[in-house]
Motif scaffolding. Structure first.
Motif, short mmCIF file in Angstrom:
data_model
loop_
_atom_site.label_atom_id
_atom_site.label_comp_id
_atom_site.label_asym_id
_atom_site.label_seq_id
_atom_site.Cartn_x
_atom_site.Cartn_y
_atom_site.Cartn_z
N VAL A 188 0.93 -1.32 0.05
CA VAL A 188 0.08 -0.01 -0.10
C VAL A 188 0.95 1.16 -0.10
O VAL A 188 1.95 1.09 0.48
CB VAL A 188 -0.89 -0.01 1.05
CG1 VAL A 188 -2.05 -1.20 1.54
CG2 VAL A 188 -0.10 0.31 2.48
N THR A 189 0.41 2.21 -0.68
CA THR A 189 1.36 3.33 -0.67
C THR A 189 0.89 4.36 0.33
O THR A 189 -0.32 5.06 0.42
CB THR A 189 1.26 3.94 -2.16
OG1 THR A 189 1.44 3.03 -3.17
CG2 THR A 189 1.83 5.25 -2.24
N ALA A 190 1.99 5.07 0.88
CA ALA A 190 1.91 6.16 1.67
C ALA A 190 3.29 6.72 2.22
O ALA A 190 4.24 6.02 1.62
CB ALA A 190 0.97 5.81 3.17
N ASP A 191 3.37 7.84 2.91
CA ASP A 191 4.61 8.35 3.21
C ASP A 191 4.93 8.85 4.82
O ASP A 191 3.98 9.57 5.16
CB ASP A 191 4.99 9.58 2.17
CG ASP A 191 6.50 10.18 2.15
OD1 ASP A 191 7.14 9.85 3.13
OD2 ASP A 191 6.65 10.67 1.14
N LEU A 192 5.82 8.24 5.38
CA LEU A 192 5.95 8.82 6.71
C LEU A 192 6.10 10.23 6.74
O LEU A 192 5.55 10.93 7.95
CB LEU A 192 7.01 8.08 7.31
CG LEU A 192 7.03 6.59 7.80
CD1 LEU A 192 8.35 6.14 8.32
CD2 LEU A 192 5.79 6.24 8.46
N ALA A 193 6.75 11.05 5.99
CA ALA A 193 6.86 12.37 5.90
C ALA A 193 5.73 13.02 5.63
O ALA A 193 5.15 14.30 5.91
CB ALA A 193 7.64 12.89 4.75
N ASP A 194 4.30 12.46 5.07
CA ASP A 194 3.07 12.78 5.01
C ASP A 194 2.12 12.20 5.82
O ASP A 194 1.42 11.16 5.40
CB ASP A 194 2.50 12.85 3.54
CG ASP A 194 1.30 13.36 3.32
OD1 ASP A 194 0.55 13.96 4.07
OD2 ASP A 194 0.69 12.63 2.15
#
Length: 265
Positions: A43-49
């Protein structure tokens, strides 16, 4: 269980993901947009977001956070976003949240400044019924600070180096044993609990000698700070961190019990 791994391509997370998959769980990796995919569903996500994390973490039996710390603002917003998803969270912090001397799983946090905000991360995870895992200095398979920093310095200087005075102790753990701990926590740990991933206590100057072929010297603290920043001071904090409660209650039995033997084999 269906488990989301944050940090599944990192040094610790790679082994944790493999251990959980090997234990029969369905592993899904969180990946940044455009990043190379690990050998799992993603799944796609970003710790910085942090806002991207809630949707990504929804619908899992566990979310295991084995990613790197990004700082107070990002980490606190990130843990809130994960908890908002409603999936139970296993969160990795570390021994730096604890004070010097003899401490255990029930000792109150007394963090080094480099980890000043992480006890609050722990508090939020535990209040939501999640789990906290605190590894020691992680080694094995050529990674972690032992190889990435200390071995590199030994090669650069022609002998092992430790920072400041000799005799400073740190808790250490092989990455494979640490991965087994995550499996045990997912399998049987009571909600809202803290677990210690420490197989032994070792002297940093002894590790330096093992890396330096029997030779080691002090790297002055101020000189080390100029290169490493606040991390240098952390290497002067003497800790004897117990994992006795973790071993007893979870049946966790590390197989690698001597970092010195590992480094000199």
């Amino acid at each position: 269980m269906k488990i989301l791994i944050i940090g599944a391509t990192g040094y610790i997370g790679t082994r944790v993901a493999a251990a959980l998959a090997g234990a029969g769980h369905e592993v899904v990796a969180l990946t940044r947009p455009g990043a190379a995919n690990p050998p799992y569903a993603t799944v796609t996500a970003d710790l910085a977001d942090p806002a991207s994390l809630t949707g990504a973490a929804t619908g899992f039996d566990r979310v295991v956070h084995a990613g790197p710390p990004l700082g107070a603002e990002a980490d606190l917003a990130g843990v809130d976003a994960l908890l908002a998803a409603g999936s139970p969270v296993v969160y990795t912090t570390g021994a730096a949240v604890l004070g010097a001397g003899a401490v255990d799983e029930d000792s109150p946090p007394a963090p080094h400044p480099i980890a000043a905000w992480r006890p609050e991360v722990e508090r939020r995870v535990l209040a939501a019924g999640g789990w906290v895992i605190r590894p020691g200095l992680v080694y094995g398979h050529g990674g972690g600070l032992v190889h990435g920093l200390l071995a590199a310095k030994a090669a650069e200087r022609g002998g092992g180096v430790y920072i400041g005075e000799p005799g400073v102790r740190w808790p250490v753990v092989h990455v494979d044993d640490l991965s087994d701990l995550y499996v045990a926590v997912v399998r049987s740990a009571a909600p809202g609990t803290v677990w210690h991933g420490m197989a032994e206590t070792a002297r940093l100057d002894a590790i330096a000698r093992a890396l330096g072929g029997g030779r080691a010297s002090s790297w002055p603290v101020e000189e080390a700070k100029a290169e490493l920043g606040p991390l240098a001071d952390l290497f002067t904090r003497d800790q004897d961190v117990s994992a006795a409660k973790t071993r007893e209650l979870l049946g966790w039995t590390p197989r690698h019990t001597s970092v010195i033997a590992h480094l000199t084999a």
